[in-house]
Design a protein around this motif. Structure first.
Motif, PDB file in Angstrom:
ATOM      1  N   VAL A   1     -11.220  -7.717  13.663  1.00  0.00           N
ATOM      2  CA  VAL A   1     -11.554  -6.865  12.512  1.00  0.00           C
ATOM      3  C   VAL A   1     -12.732  -7.409  11.706  1.00  0.00           C
ATOM      4  CG1 VAL A   1      -9.206  -6.029  12.301  1.00  0.00           C
ATOM      5  CG2 VAL A   1      -9.909  -8.009  10.976  1.00  0.00           C
ATOM      6  N   GLN A   2     -13.260  -8.555  12.083  1.00  0.00           N
ATOM      7  CA  GLN A   2     -14.370  -9.114  11.326  1.00  0.00           C
ATOM      8  C   GLN A   2     -15.567  -8.180  11.402  1.00  0.00           C
ATOM      9  OE1 GLN A   2     -15.082 -13.164  12.591  1.00  0.00           O
ATOM     10  NE2 GLN A   2     -12.947 -13.779  12.238  1.00  0.00           N
ATOM     11  N   GLY A   3     -16.152  -7.934  10.250  1.00  0.00           N
ATOM     12  CA  GLY A   3     -17.268  -7.002  10.138  1.00  0.00           C
ATOM     13  C   GLY A   3     -16.849  -5.598   9.766  1.00  0.00           C
ATOM     14  N   GLN A   4     -15.550  -5.289   9.848  1.00  0.00           N
ATOM     15  CA  GLN A   4     -15.081  -3.947   9.488  1.00  0.00           C
ATOM     16  C   GLN A   4     -14.911  -3.815   7.974  1.00  0.00           C
ATOM     17  OE1 GLN A   4     -11.664  -2.434  11.555  1.00  0.00           O
ATOM     18  NE2 GLN A   4     -12.253  -3.352  13.526  1.00  0.00           N
ATOM     19  N   THR A   5     -14.989  -2.585   7.487  1.00  0.00           N
ATOM     20  CA  THR A   5     -14.716  -2.281   6.083  1.00  0.00           C
ATOM     21  C   THR A   5     -13.202  -2.150   5.896  1.00  0.00           C
ATOM     22  OG1 THR A   5     -16.819  -1.123   5.814  1.00  0.00           O
ATOM     23  CG2 THR A   5     -15.081  -0.628   4.205  1.00  0.00           C
ATOM     24  N   LEU A   6     -12.654  -2.868   4.931  1.00  0.00           N
ATOM     25  CA  LEU A   6     -11.225  -2.868   4.673  1.00  0.00           C
ATOM     26  C   LEU A   6     -10.931  -2.273   3.294  1.00  0.00           C
ATOM     27  CD1 LEU A   6     -10.303  -6.457   5.964  1.00  0.00           C
ATOM     28  CD2 LEU A   6     -10.329  -4.304   7.241  1.00  0.00           C
ATOM     29  N   GLU A   7      -9.733  -1.733   3.152  1.00  0.00           N
ATOM     30  CA  GLU A   7      -9.280  -1.221   1.851  1.00  0.00           C
ATOM     31  C   GLU A   7      -8.426  -2.295   1.194  1.00  0.00           C
ATOM     32  OE1 GLU A   7      -9.778   0.698  -1.013  1.00  0.00           O
ATOM     33  OE2 GLU A   7     -10.021   2.278   0.494  1.00  0.00           O
ATOM     34  N   PHE A   8      -8.583  -2.427  -0.133  1.00  0.00           N
ATOM     35  CA  PHE A   8      -7.942  -3.500  -0.902  1.00  0.00           C
ATOM     36  C   PHE A   8      -6.827  -2.915  -1.762  1.00  0.00           C
ATOM     37  CE2 PHE A   8      -7.779  -5.760  -5.010  1.00  0.00           C
ATOM     38  CZ  PHE A   8      -7.464  -7.045  -4.592  1.00  0.00           C
ATOM     39  N   PHE A   9      -5.604  -3.476  -1.623  1.00  0.00           N
ATOM     40  CA  PHE A   9      -4.451  -3.019  -2.405  1.00  0.00           C
ATOM     41  C   PHE A   9      -3.794  -4.227  -3.071  1.00  0.00           C
ATOM     42  CE2 PHE A   9      -4.889   0.102   0.998  1.00  0.00           C
ATOM     43  CZ  PHE A   9      -4.800   1.304   0.323  1.00  0.00           C
ATOM     44  N   PRO A  10      -3.921  -4.393  -4.379  1.00  0.00           N
ATOM     45  CA  PRO A  10      -3.201  -5.480  -5.053  1.00  0.00           C
ATOM     46  C   PRO A  10      -1.746  -5.089  -5.269  1.00  0.00           C
ATOM     47  CG  PRO A  10      -4.479  -4.251  -6.649  1.00  0.00           C
ATOM     48  CD  PRO A  10      -4.778  -3.640  -5.305  1.00  0.00           C
ATOM     49  N   GLU A  11      -0.813  -6.007  -5.038  1.00  0.00           N
ATOM     50  CA  GLU A  11       0.592  -5.710  -5.285  1.00  0.00           C
ATOM     51  C   GLU A  11       0.927  -5.781  -6.769  1.00  0.00           C
ATOM     52  OE1 GLU A  11       3.247  -8.021  -2.943  1.00  0.00           O
ATOM     53  OE2 GLU A  11       2.561  -7.200  -1.029  1.00  0.00           O
ATOM     54  N   THR A  12       0.147  -6.524  -7.549  1.00  0.00           N
ATOM     55  CA  THR A  12       0.374  -6.634  -8.988  1.00  0.00           C
ATOM     56  C   THR A  12      -0.284  -5.443  -9.683  1.00  0.00           C
ATOM     57  OG1 THR A  12       0.263  -9.032  -8.759  1.00  0.00           O
ATOM     58  CG2 THR A  12       0.187  -8.135 -10.992  1.00  0.00           C
ATOM     59  N   PRO A  13       0.460  -4.635 -10.415  1.00  0.00           N
ATOM     60  CA  PRO A  13      -0.137  -3.453 -11.054  1.00  0.00           C
ATOM     61  C   PRO A  13      -0.948  -3.816 -12.293  1.00  0.00           C
ATOM     62  CG  PRO A  13       2.192  -3.595 -11.584  1.00  0.00           C
ATOM     63  CD  PRO A  13       1.912  -4.704 -10.612  1.00  0.00           C
ATOM     64  N   ASN A  14      -1.816  -2.890 -12.686  1.00  0.00           N
ATOM     65  CA  ASN A  14      -2.582  -2.984 -13.942  1.00  0.00           C
ATOM     66  C   ASN A  14      -3.447  -4.240 -14.020  1.00  0.00           C
ATOM     67  OD1 ASN A  14      -1.323  -0.601 -14.870  1.00  0.00           O
ATOM     68  ND2 ASN A  14       0.416  -1.770 -15.655  1.00  0.00           N
ATOM     69  N   ILE A  15      -4.086  -4.598 -12.894  1.00  0.00           N
ATOM     70  CA  ILE A  15      -4.988  -5.748 -12.894  1.00  0.00           C
ATOM     71  C   ILE A  15      -6.421  -5.312 -12.631  1.00  0.00           C
ATOM     72  CG2 ILE A  15      -5.591  -7.913 -11.724  1.00  0.00           C
ATOM     73  CD1 ILE A  15      -3.196  -8.190 -13.501  1.00  0.00           C
TER      74      ILE A  15
END
Length: 753
Positions: free
Chosen positions: A224-238
């Protein structure tokens, strides 16, 4: 005779079988809840059965999974553990036998749902939320047990452009001695959708004075190196959840973010939310490929000092401004005497003229109560008493005074009880007694028994001691007084015109003034009968006693049965079809018992004994359904686009915050006036077209069951009972319409918007 008894016994067995089957069916585990937006199903997966009496190490090799599967309608979604800018995660509350524990939800990879300048994290389509069951050595089922019972109470928020809170209760049986693998494919797919934990030198560093996060995640697979990834934080309101990718060569801003690869390390520059509500030392995060086929989870320590936490925004600035405007408008209207009685005014005296007008309104409102259909049967009994004593003027007067005393004392007792419970912190309103299924069921039985007696099915003297059976004849004063009590019991839930404002004022007055208003209501209700009992012309107009009276008496049974049908419908609104059906079966059995006691000889003893035993059996098996309150209708969650939405204060304020006016129907199933207005005025095409033309959102606040929130809202409007109709536009005081609603009233109110 033997043939008759045999047929009767066979009929009883058939009836028992017919009633026992529904009673057992309604106790079967329910594993699915359906709404217009979601089909929620409780599933289980134990391919090697349930490990019993094994060590934790051995049990670990025999996994037991349960999970809630949510199948969403098109364009609807529910939420991940971090819902994003709005929403609410799905919550699961398990009830398990001792020795069995539920693990954490194995949340599948989420998706991002942008909504304007906001974004949410969640699921659409079909998603399964798996939960492992931990079977400890302490779990010791009975030798006769063949299944492990799993119960779940779940709640979720399903949204499209609008959001609907929903919940459900589920149950299933896991066989102890066989495998459960029917839903293995669903669980395998859900477990494969879990993020893979990655180890390495992860780090999050605060930059730009704590306004941005520099994220570094190592250990991701080379594929997956070089691919665009989506970021999801588990901690809300950050972070800024709705931040969009910055364009190539463009510097990042307060609502944009960037990502790139530093060799085998994924890095990102992400803006911190101005409404940040936490300062975590470690941030768990999930990275997902663009096609959502793979995901990875990492725990990244945070380097640097967080700035001061911003206050949590409870509502948006626009909605907060709308709430403030409405509060100011209500305060101004209250000062002008057109809106609710403020809480600070509770238990304070009012000017003498206002108090006298309240008493007059109470008297008139009490008189109008006599026009309510639920009061007709009681008055019919009193009219029958007039005909029996058409020439006895003294008996008329005594009966009128006793009836009046019964009505006034009942109003005082109900008023005093309501005031006492309110003083103890209970949120109650007028008509609260019919919010209890037990009271409704008791009144239904009473009216059914009276109707059967009037119809000639039985006579009280056949199975009561003569001293008891003759009480009515020997004590006509007590009979009239109790008739007044009964009239109040069935009439008080509906607030007639002139009565609503007086009741609303009464609950805010000192106790002695409030009780004076309640007494005036009772006097007004009893006044027509009291006047008739003291007016000689009425007695002369009544026909002379004769054979026709027996026909008239039997005819009067039908209003009683009609009232029982109405009360049965009210009970159905409170306890569902099971409760109404159970009471109907018990009423039929009661009629059988009463008829049996009227028989003669040995037949009476045999049939009466069997019917009493049968009635006791039904009471024990299906009787609890009569008082078991069903889920509120609002939990069925009206689908988007339906005209009448379930009421809540938050929904109303949210609509007002968008600049749209609202109309609220405060109603209850036991309120006859409410049902009349609903079927006539509020269902009138002219009214509905006028609502549409004015773009009014309509809400229905159902007070059939006790609801403290609705009671508090009625108090704010200066009312203590239903019906109440409120039209309100943003920034304007609410317009409270008349209890007897007409098309002209609604159109006139809409013209004031």
């Amino acid at each position: 005779m033997r043939a008759l008894v045999s047929r009767f016994y066979a009929s009883l067995l058939i009836a028992v079988g017919a009633l026992w089957a529904p009673a057992q069916a309604q106790n079967l585990p329910k594993s699915e809840v359906r709404t217009d937006q979601v089909v929620a199903t409780l599933l289980a997966h134990a391919p090697q059965g349930v490990p019993i009496g094994q060590t934790p190490e051995a049990a670990a090799g025999q996994p037991v999974w349960v999970g809630l599967q949510l199948t969403h309608a098109k364009d609807w979604h529910t939420y991940w553990k971090n819902a994003g800018d709005s929403g609410m995660p799905t919550e699961l509350h398990w009830t398990l036998p001792p020795g069995v524990m539920a693990g954490d939800v194995a949340w599948p990879l989420p998706a991002k749902f942008p909504i304007g300048h906001l974004a949410n994290y969640g699921y659409d389509g079909t998603v399964l939320l798996p939960v492992p069951l931990i079977i400890t050595p302490e779990y010791k089922p009975s030798p006769l047990a063949d299944a492990l019972e799993v119960k779940l109470k779940a709640s979720w928020l399903v949204c499209r452009q609008e959001c609907i809170p929903q919940d459900g209760e589920f149950a299933l049986q896991l066989p102890l001695r066989s495998s459960t693998a029917l839903h293995g494919a669903a669980f395998d797919a859900a477990l494969k959708a879990q993020p893979t934990s990655v180890t390495g030198e992860h780090q999050i560093e605060l930059t730009d004075g704590g306004q941005r996060l520099a994220v570094r995640v190592a250990g991701l697979p080379a594929s997956v190196q070089g691919q665009t990834l989506e970021f999801f934080p588990e901690t809300p309101n950050i972070v800024v959840t709705a931040a969009t990718p910055a364009r190539p060569g463009e510097p990042v801003g307060p609502r944009t973010w960037s990502q790139h690869w530093d060799g085998a390390v994924w890095t990102a520059d992400i803006p911190v939310s101005p409404d940040r509500a936490d300062a975590p030392e470690t941030m768990p995060l999930v990275l997902v490929t663009a096609d959502q086929a793979q995901g990875w989870r990492a725990d990244a320590p945070v380097k640097g000092a967080w700035p001061a936490v911003a206050p949590v925004a409870v509502v948006s600035p626009a909605l907060e401004a709308a709430l403030a405007a409405n509060a100011n408008a209500n305060a101004n209207a209250s000062a002008a005497g057109t809106a609710a009685v403020p809480a600070s005014a509770a238990n304070t005296s009012v000017p003498t003229v206002t108090f006298l007008l309240a008493l007059l309104g109470a008297v008139i409102g009490g008189m109008v109560l006599n026009l309510m259909p639920c009061v007709f049967p009681v008055l019919a009994i009193k009219v029958l008493g007039f005909t029996r004593h058409a020439d006895d003027r003294r008996a008329h007067r005594i009966s009128g005074l006793a009836y009046t005393a019964g009505v006034v004392l009942s109003f005082l007792a109900l008023g005093a009880l309501m005031l006492a419970l309110r003083a103890a912190g209970q949120q109650l309103g007028w008509g609260f007694q019919l919010q209890s299924p037990g009271v409704v069921a008791g009144l239904t039985v009473l009216f059914t028994v009276i109707g059967l007696n009037l119809a000639g099915v039985f006579e009280f003297g056949h199975f009561l001691p003569s001293s008891v059976a003759s009480l009515q004849a020997r004590h006509p004063v007590a009979d009239s007084l109790l008739s007044g009590v009964l009239a109040v019991a069935v009439a008080s839930p509906c607030t007639a015109p002139f009565m609503g404002a007086s009741l609303g004022l009464a609950v805010a007055l000192p106790a002695w003034q409030a009780l004076a208003v309640f007494a005036a209501l009772g006097f007004g209700m009893a006044l027509p009968y009291l006047a008739a009992s003291w007016w000689p012309a009425v007695a002369r107009l009544l026909p002379r006693p004769g054979a026709w009276m027996d026909t008239f008496k039997k005819f009067m049974a039908f209003p009683m049965f009609g009232t029982a049908v109405w009360l049965l419908w009210v009970l159905g609104q409170q306890t569902g079809i099971d409760g109404a059906g159970a009471l109907l079966a018990l009423l039929v059995t009661l009629a059988l018992v009463l008829w049996a006691f009227g028989l003669q000889g040995r037949t009476r003893l045999l049939i009466a004994s069997l019917s009493v035993a049968f009635g006791a059996f039904l009471l024990a098996t299906i009787g609890p359904n009569v008082i078991h309150t069903a889920l509120p209708a609002a939990q069925a969650a009206a689908a988007a686009g339906e005209r009448w939405q379930p009421w809540s204060r938050e929904r109303v304020q949210a609509v007002l915050g968008t600049g749209q006016p609202v109309f609220v129907d405060f109603t209850a199933a036991w309120c006859v006036t409410c049902q009349y207005n609903k079927k006539t005025t509020l269902a009138n095409d002219e009214v509905l077209n006028a609502f549409d033309a004015a773009k009014v959102q309509t809400f229905r606040a159902d007070w059939t069951r006790r609801d403290a929130t609705i009671t508090a809202e009625l108090n704010k409007l200066g009312r203590s009972g239903v019906p109440v109709y409120v039209l309100q536009a943003p920034g304007k005081p609410p317009i409270v319409l008349s209890e007897i609603l007409s098309v002209a009233d609604v159109k006139a109110a809409l013209g004031q918007l």
